[in-house]
Design an enzyme around this catalytic site. Structure first.
Site, PDB file in Angstrom:
ATOM      1  N   SER A 121       0.689  -1.175  -0.171  1.00 41.01           N
ATOM      2  CA  SER A 121      -0.006  -0.058  -0.071  1.00 41.01           C
ATOM      3  C   SER A 121       0.866   1.386   0.143  1.00 41.01           C
ATOM      4  O   SER A 121       1.778   1.336   0.642  1.00 41.01           O
ATOM      5  CB  SER A 121      -0.807  -0.102   1.123  1.00 41.01           C
ATOM      6  OG  SER A 121      -1.594   1.208   1.333  1.00 41.01           O
ATOM      7  N   GLY A 122       0.564   2.235  -0.864  1.00 42.96           N
ATOM      8  CA  GLY A 122       1.341   3.470  -1.070  1.00 42.96           C
ATOM      9  C   GLY A 122       2.480   3.440  -2.059  1.00 42.96           C
ATOM     10  O   GLY A 122       3.302   4.375  -1.979  1.00 42.96           O
ATOM     11  N   THR A 126      -1.570   2.790  -8.011  1.00 39.39           N
ATOM     12  CA  THR A 126      -2.414   3.404  -8.832  1.00 39.39           C
ATOM     13  C   THR A 126      -2.029   4.777  -9.826  1.00 39.39           C
ATOM     14  O   THR A 126      -2.402   4.652 -10.549  1.00 39.39           O
ATOM     15  CB  THR A 126      -3.523   4.180  -7.729  1.00 39.39           C
ATOM     16  OG1 THR A 126      -4.185   2.886  -6.771  1.00 39.39           O
ATOM     17  CG2 THR A 126      -4.578   4.891  -8.163  1.00 39.39           C
ATOM     18  N   ASN A 171      -1.322   5.277   3.270  1.00 33.89           N
ATOM     19  CA  ASN A 171      -1.531   6.084   1.889  1.00 33.89           C
ATOM     20  C   ASN A 171      -2.665   7.197   2.020  1.00 33.89           C
ATOM     21  O   ASN A 171      -3.740   6.679   2.238  1.00 33.89           O
ATOM     22  CB  ASN A 171      -1.667   5.020   0.671  1.00 33.89           C
ATOM     23  CG  ASN A 171      -1.839   5.635  -0.587  1.00 33.89           C
ATOM     24  OD1 ASN A 171      -1.840   6.760  -0.817  1.00 33.89           O
ATOM     25  ND2 ASN A 171      -1.899   4.828  -1.528  1.00 33.89           N
ATOM     26  N   SER A 174      -5.639   5.761  -0.644  1.00 31.34           N
ATOM     27  CA  SER A 174      -5.512   4.266  -0.731  1.00 31.34           C
ATOM     28  C   SER A 174      -6.734   3.634  -1.304  1.00 31.34           C
ATOM     29  O   SER A 174      -7.788   4.056  -0.956  1.00 31.34           O
ATOM     30  CB  SER A 174      -5.310   3.617   0.809  1.00 31.34           C
ATOM     31  OG  SER A 174      -4.897   2.422   0.429  1.00 31.34           O
ATOM     32  N   SER A 175      -6.352   2.595  -2.355  1.00 32.68           N
ATOM     33  CA  SER A 175      -7.618   1.885  -2.969  1.00 32.68           C
ATOM     34  C   SER A 175      -8.047   0.959  -2.000  1.00 32.68           C
ATOM     35  O   SER A 175      -7.131   0.246  -1.466  1.00 32.68           O
ATOM     36  CB  SER A 175      -6.988   1.434  -4.356  1.00 32.68           C
ATOM     37  OG  SER A 175      -6.093   1.962  -5.062  1.00 32.68           O
ATOM     38  N   GLY A 395      -2.864  -2.772  -2.069  1.00 36.04           N
ATOM     39  CA  GLY A 395      -1.491  -3.764  -1.852  1.00 36.04           C
ATOM     40  C   GLY A 395      -1.616  -4.293  -0.535  1.00 36.04           C
ATOM     41  O   GLY A 395      -2.385  -4.040   0.515  1.00 36.04           O
ATOM     42  N   GLU A 397      -0.700  -5.069   3.371  1.00 37.40           N
ATOM     43  CA  GLU A 397      -0.821  -3.797   4.190  1.00 37.40           C
ATOM     44  C   GLU A 397      -0.811  -4.515   5.716  1.00 37.40           C
ATOM     45  O   GLU A 397      -1.510  -5.662   5.956  1.00 37.40           O
ATOM     46  CB  GLU A 397      -1.864  -2.750   3.983  1.00 37.40           C
ATOM     47  CG  GLU A 397      -3.393  -3.385   4.256  1.00 37.40           C
ATOM     48  CD  GLU A 397      -4.327  -2.418   3.878  1.00 37.40           C
ATOM     49  OE1 GLU A 397      -4.243  -1.452   3.098  1.00 37.40           O
ATOM     50  OE2 GLU A 397      -5.303  -2.609   4.038  1.00 37.40           O
TER      51      GLU A 397
HETATM   52  N1  LIG Z   1       5.418   8.127 -10.062  1.00 35.81           N
HETATM   53  C1  LIG Z   1       5.030   8.972  -8.953  1.00 35.81           C
HETATM   54  N2  LIG Z   1       5.441  10.141  -9.064  1.00 35.81           N
HETATM   55  C2  LIG Z   1       5.079  11.145  -7.737  1.00 35.81           C
HETATM   56  N3  LIG Z   1       4.436  10.718  -6.811  1.00 35.81           N
HETATM   57  C3  LIG Z   1       3.927   9.288  -6.684  1.00 35.81           C
HETATM   58  C4  LIG Z   1       4.433   8.521  -7.972  1.00 35.81           C
HETATM   59  N4  LIG Z   1       3.817   7.041  -7.473  1.00 35.81           N
HETATM   60  C5  LIG Z   1       3.229   7.254  -6.202  1.00 35.81           C
HETATM   61  N5  LIG Z   1       3.248   8.561  -5.884  1.00 35.81           N
HETATM   62  C6  LIG Z   1       2.907   9.117  -4.447  1.00 35.81           C
HETATM   63  O1  LIG Z   1       2.539   8.135  -3.729  1.00 35.81           O
HETATM   64  C7  LIG Z   1       1.198   8.239  -3.449  1.00 35.81           C
HETATM   65  C8  LIG Z   1       0.502   6.602  -3.154  1.00 35.81           C
HETATM   66  O2  LIG Z   1       0.558   6.215  -4.538  1.00 35.81           O
HETATM   67  P1  LIG Z   1      -0.661   5.282  -4.909  1.00 35.81           P
HETATM   68  O3  LIG Z   1      -1.868   5.448  -4.519  1.00 35.81           O
HETATM   69  O4  LIG Z   1      -0.511   5.008  -6.414  1.00 35.81           O
HETATM   70  O5  LIG Z   1      -0.370   4.000  -4.011  1.00 35.81           O
HETATM   71  P2  LIG Z   1      -0.820   2.424  -4.228  1.00 35.81           P
HETATM   72  O6  LIG Z   1       0.191   1.510  -4.503  1.00 35.81           O
HETATM   73  O7  LIG Z   1      -1.925   2.447  -5.151  1.00 35.81           O
HETATM   74  O8  LIG Z   1      -1.421   2.097  -2.734  1.00 35.81           O
HETATM   75  P3  LIG Z   1      -2.707   1.379  -2.339  1.00 35.81           P
HETATM   76  O9  LIG Z   1      -2.450  -0.085  -2.463  1.00 35.81           O
HETATM   77  O10 LIG Z   1      -3.002   1.794  -0.925  1.00 35.81           O
HETATM   78  O11 LIG Z   1      -3.962   1.850  -3.243  1.00 35.81           O
HETATM   79  C9  LIG Z   1       0.399   8.949  -4.603  1.00 35.81           C
HETATM   80  O12 LIG Z   1      -0.812   9.552  -3.828  1.00 35.81           O
HETATM   81  C10 LIG Z   1       1.556   9.965  -4.820  1.00 35.81           C
HETATM   82  O13 LIG Z   1       1.749  10.966  -4.099  1.00 35.81           O
HETATM   83 MG   LIG Z   2      -3.896   2.083  -5.188  1.00 38.07          MG
END
Ligand SMILES: Nc1ncnc2c1ncn2[C@@H]1O[C@H](COP(=O)(O)OP(=O)(O)OP(=O)(O)O)[C@@H](O)[C@H]1O
Ligand SMILES: [Mg+2]
Length: 1030
Positions: A121-122, A126, A171, A174-175, A395, A397
């Site tokens: 997660s994070g 996404t 996050n 977070s999805s 992800g 967690e």
């Molecule tokens: N390529 C990137 N460039 C800049 N910031 C990023 C990037 N990827 C992720 N982030 C930052 O990290 C945060 C978390 O990313 P994201 O929501 O994609 O996580 P996730 O893997 O989908 O988590 P979860 O499993 O909780 O959904 C984003 O809101 C953003 O602030």
């Molecule tokens: Mg996500």
């Protein structure tokens, strides 16, 4: 280098300098990391690149992405353009390079692909999936219609994130649901549609949030951003603190989130994905209802039963009558035998029922939303050819307290890891087999044992949980834990307080169980497992929901739902089955991977927490993946690609290699001095064992490139000096090329002409290779000529083109077909009047054809209904004969039977008799019974004799008549009086009766001039004109 005579054999020397240069930005592809077994080297490389803001690195075609927690300037349109259609390894690693490679693989191989984005997660899953979608939106071909599809696909993201994402401790976005999206392409590579599958939304968040966490974004967006009118309409106040469901985490405001702006984005996105004002009103009506429901509070009466002292909040609930709702929230309907009994709730029970309802409403509305988005993404353009799937799921967690939801989420990640292991190992093994290269097994950690622990039939944790949920009696979370201990007692990846040793026990509570996941240990608290797995909603509450005036709620609670007596599947089992289906969907496609890593736990830009990253590298199996990729061979490339890049390194392959690419590569590597153990030749690719070999080759290439550049510059300096010679040379070459072209053209012409002549000579023989082309030509030209020269009428029997021998049969068939077609056309054009006329002509033909000379010339003369109009017949005559119905009249010349004096008369045919009329007088009437028949000559005259039966002494004798419309008159007579068989065509002379017993004669002959006169023999002499055709 053969160009500059510099030794490229001094590989290690060159390597050192170039490696240092490379070291500064690390290595772009881990496959080329020489110390590929060293975790430290692996992490060093990641860190080096991360500190330079290079967040992407490859392991072969797998992309590692390290979350930078800051905006990088690498997602611009310019960057997208840079990566479009470029060979994967030619540019620095990027998510766009992967997206582009997947797209082109899909197009060139016409297969389905998917991109599995994983990480805890994070870690940035996404974000990565959004970047991929944005890349396709820009790079795929487009049209207005496709633009709509594209916009909708892009805009589905903010909507689904608003309803399905929330701030967690890990996050801020977070999805809280799993998402698999198919982007559908047609065979030209246009994105024509999409489809989303969603997985298990974390509904419990609607009614409860841990400290530091929030409910789903949409609640805050609506309350903070909603327009005054809308909020008033929904009975909401612009203050999140007023809603119980929004205050538990005590962090409704988060610096990284701007709910007001997000509200605008979501509203705009909803309109792009085709939601009209009604949909939007009803959808937010539901969101508001959930907030109002959270504010329904219960008091206890003296017996401890729940009461509601205000109905204020209920007023806003989905257009359901307040009293009905009140009852449904405080009583439970129990069906006892045939009766329904209302049983009051305790306060706890009422709260439980209220929360269950809130979760159900939100969860079902979310499912409705996904379906509605799918409708708007549906491909309406063309046939789908292939798809690219994007999997972005919650992800792995670990929180301080982990419940049923974390259990499901982590199990899901476990399954995806398992899929990754299976697919990557399988793919690698298959590549070796396909290329005919020996496979060396690699040791890796297989997490199947943990998947089995969770999901195995009858024995896994989910089965035990289901059993406990379904068994009669008092099942509780603790009895569930007992059962787990009983069944899993010895499992190496399962531990509880009771099963643990002393040391471990210290970190466990009595109500916990701990799983050793592939990604690490997670301790789950069993409280709530049974309830959440059952996910029960009382039947009477469901019935009440059906009364709602909100159409979305009506769809979410269908009337058919209550019918089934079967117990619905539990949540965990549903989830397990949906993951099983997902695995099936994915294994049928070609897999690509993005592995997201979290750089630190504090969302801090630029911070690289080595311990944290090391842990992820370990559990994601990245080292193992690298080992698998490196098992034996660090690097492999298709022969064409390898040769294209390095051909300048060998005189035999530079500037062009004319033979098979693999031979060229063999020549090239031998020239470079590759040792036999350094490489292997596969069927389509070269496999290079050590990274250093490739580096040396690459460095030699750099030098060579430099030399080539230098040579070009030198050549420029000498240009003027040699220009004359070069110009002459070019001219000579050019003339040569032209001459060769001309020669080839002539040779071709000679061949064709020879073939033509041979074909002509043998055209009458059976088809052979010699004449087949000629015959085809003959056939074609005959058909072409025929097409322009077809007969225009049925009567035209002469126009048909004489066919060449090879077409005789065909021509005859075509002729018949054409005649038939013309006849058909003619017949279709015939009017009823014309038809009647033709029928008369048929009768005429039956009587006269081939018998009388003047017949052929009469054919084209149409018959008419009558030759004398009724007004030209005397009134008295008309009065006398009208009752018999006049059928036909014609002027005739009657010859007296005795003196043959000619007298003009009218011949009138009625239904019953034939009349000879002079003005007002009826000179003779012969009824058809008394009419014996008619005679006429075979010549071209127009005389006829009507024979009368003289049984009545008053009756006059036969009539001798001359009629200009002889055939018409006789045909009418024959048809009206039914005398077809009584008309005789006679040669020479005809006898007639002057009166009973007294005969006269008419003699016929041919002469210069037509004449009728009384002959010396007392007969009537008729001289007919000579008719040419005779
Ligand atoms: N390529 C990137 N460039 C800049 N910031 C990023 C990037 N990827 C992720 N982030 C930052 O990290 C945060 C978390 O990313 P994201 O929501 O994609 O996580 P996730 O893997 O989908 O988590 P979860 O499993 O909780 O959904 C984003 O809101 C953003 O602030
Ligand atoms: Mg996500």
């Amino acid at each position: 280098c053969w160009l500059c005579n510099k030794p490229v054999g001094n590989i290690s020397g060159i390597m050192k300098t170039s490696l240092i240069a490379r070291d500064r930005v690390g290595i772009q592809d881990f496959v080329l990391l020489d110390a590929h077994n060293s975790e430290t080297a692996f992490l060093d490389n990641l860190k080096k690149r991360f500190t330079e803001d290079l967040i992407y690195t490859y392991i072969g075609t797998l992309l590692i992405s390290v979350n930078p927690y800051k905006e990088l300037d690498i997602y611009t349109k310019k960057q997208m353009d840079l990566y479009m259609g470029v060979n994967f390894f030619e540019l620095p690693p990027h998510i766009y390079a992967l997206a582009d490679n997947v797209y082109h693989t899909m197009l060139s191989e016409a297969n389905n692909n998917f991109i599995l984005i994983s990480g805890e997660s994070g870690a940035g899953k996404t974000e990565a999936s959004k970047k991929i979608l944005q890349y396709y939106a820009v790079s795929c071909p487009s049209s207005t219609l496709l633009d709509t599809v594209r916009d909708r696909m892009l805009m589905s993201n903010p909507v689904l994130e608003a309803f399905g994402n929330a701030k967690t401790m890990k996050n801020d976005n977070s999805s809280r649901f799993g998402k698999y999206m198919d982007i559908q392409f047609d065979c030209q590579g246009d994105a024509v549609g999409g489809h989303i599958l969603s997985y298990l939304l974390e509904k419990s968040r609607v009614v409860h949030q841990n400290h530091g966490e929030r409910n789903f974004h949409i609640f805050y967006q609506l309350v903070e951003g909603g327009e005054e009118d809308l909020l008033r309409h929904l009975g909401l106040e612009k203050d999140t603190k007023r809603y119980s469901y929004l205050v538990q985490g005590e962090c409704s405001n988060v610096s990284s989130i701007n709910d007001k702006n997000d509200w605008k984005t979501v509203k705009n996105a909803l309109s792009v994905i085709d939601f009209d004002a009604n949909d939007i009103e009803h959808l937010f009506g539901i969101i508001a209802s959930v907030l109002h429901l959270g504010n329904v509070h219960f008091d206890g009466d003296t017996k401890g039963y729940a009461t509601l002292n205000t109905n204020a909040a209920l007023r806003w609930l989905l257009g359901i009558h307040v009293q009905v709702l009140h009852e449904a929230l405080t009583f439970r309907k129990i069906e006892a035998k045939s009766e329904e009994v209302l049983s009051p709730f305790t306060v706890d029970h009422a709260i439980y029922a209220r929360d269950a309802l809130a979760k159900a409403i939100y969860g079902r509305a979310f499912t409705w939303l996904v379906n509605r988005i799918n409708e708007s993404l549906e491909n309406k353009v063309s046939k789908i050819s292939t798809v690219i799937g994007l999997l972005d799921i919650y992800g792995f967690e670990v929180f301080s307290v982990n419940s049923f939801e974390q259990f499901c989420i982590n199990y899901c990640n476990e399954k995806l890891q398992q899929l990754f292991i299976q697919l990557t190992l399988k793919a690698e093994q298959e590549e070796y087999e396909a290329e005919g290269i020996g496979w060396e097994p690699v040791q890796f950690f297989n997490n199947k044992i943990i998947c089995d622990l969770v999901e195995e039939k009858h024995r896994g944790i989910i089965s035990v949980l289901d059993e406990e949920c379904m068994r009669p009696g008092d099942a509780t979370d603790l009895t569930f834990l007992d059962k787990l201990e009983e069944k899993m007692g010895n499992h190496p990846h399962f531990v509880t307080y009771k099963l643990a040793d002393k040391k471990t026990r210290k970190s466990l509570e009595r109500g916990d169980f701990r799983l050793l996941h592939y990604a690490g240990e997670v301790t789950y608290c069993v409280v709530g497992f049974i309830d959440k797995n059952n996910d029960l909603l009382y039947k009477n509450i469901k019935d009440v929901m059906r009364l709602s005036k909100n159409p979305i709620i009506q769809q979410c609670f269908p009337a058919t739902e209550g019918d089934s007596r079967r117990r619905p599947e539990t949540v965990a089992t549903q989830f397990k089955n949906s993951l099983l289906r997902l695995t099936e969907i994915l294994t049928a496609k070609e897999a690509w991977y993005v592995r997201c890593l979290k750089s630190n736990d504090n969302k801090q830009p630029g911070k690289f927490d080595e311990v944290l990253v090391r842990h992820q590298v370990k559990y994601l199996g990245l080292m193992e993946h690298l080992r698998v990729r490196r098992a034996g061979f660090a690097y492999r490339r298709r022969y064409e690609v390898f040769l294209k890049r390095y051909k300048a390194l060998c005189p035999a392959t530079w500037p062009h290699w004319k033979g098979v690419p693999s031979d060229g590569v063999e020549k090239l590597v031998q020239h470079l001095g590759y040792q036999p153990d350094e490489y292997k030749m596969g069927k389509t690719k070269i496999f290079i064992r050590y990274a250093r070999t490739l580096f040396a080759t690459e460095d030699a290439f750099e030098i060579c490139k430099h030399e080539l550049g230098k040579q070009k510059r030198t050549q420029k300096r000498h240009f003027n000096f040699f220009s004359y010679i070069i110009t002459t040379k070019i001219e000579t070459c050019w003339r040569g090329v032209q001459a060769r072209k001309e020669r080839d053209r002539r040779a071709w012409a000679v061949k064709i002409i020879k073939q033509f002549i041979k074909g002509y000579i043998t055209r009458r023989e059976a088809k052979t290779t010699d004449n087949s082309e000629y015959l085809a030509f003959v056939r074609q030209s005959y058909l072409n000529r025929l097409k322009d020269n077809l007969p225009k009428t049925v009567l035209d029997k002469t126009t048909w083109l004489t066919p060449p021998p090879v077409m005789t049969e065909t021509s005859e068939i075509l002729r018949q077909l054409h005649t038939r077609m013309m006849v058909r056309k003619y017949v279709r054009g015939i009017t009823p009047q014309k038809k009647a006329q033709l029928q008369q002509k048929v009768v005429t033909s039956g009587i006269f054809k081939g018998k009388k000379d003047s017949y052929p010339s009469s054919i084209a003369v149409p018959f008419v209904d009558t030759r004398i109009n009724e007004q030209d017949i005397n009134m008295r005559v008309l009065q006398t004969i009208r009752h018999e119905r006049i059928k036909y009249s014609v002027p005739v010349v009657k010859y007296d039977r005795n003196g043959f004096k000619p007298r003009p008369r009218q011949l009138i045919l009625t239904q019953a008799a034939v009349y000879l009329v002079e003005e007002a007088k009826i000179k003779q009437r012969v009824d058809y019974v008394s009419l014996k028949g008619a005679s006429l000559s075979n010549l071209g005259d127009s005389v006829m004799i009507l024979h009368v039966a003289l049984n009545d002494p008053k009756q006059k004798g036969d009539m001798i008549l001359q009629c200009d419309h002889l055939f018409e008159a006789l045909t009418k007579l024959a048809m009206i009086a039914n005398k077809q068989n009584n008309i005789k065509v006679v040669q020479g002379s005809i006898k007639f009766e002057i009166q009973a017993g007294k005969e006269g004669g008419v003699d016929f002959s041919v002469g210069q001039e037509p004449m009728i006169y009384k002959g010396k023999n007392g007969h009537l002499m008729v001289v007919a004109p000579r008719i040419k055709s005779r």
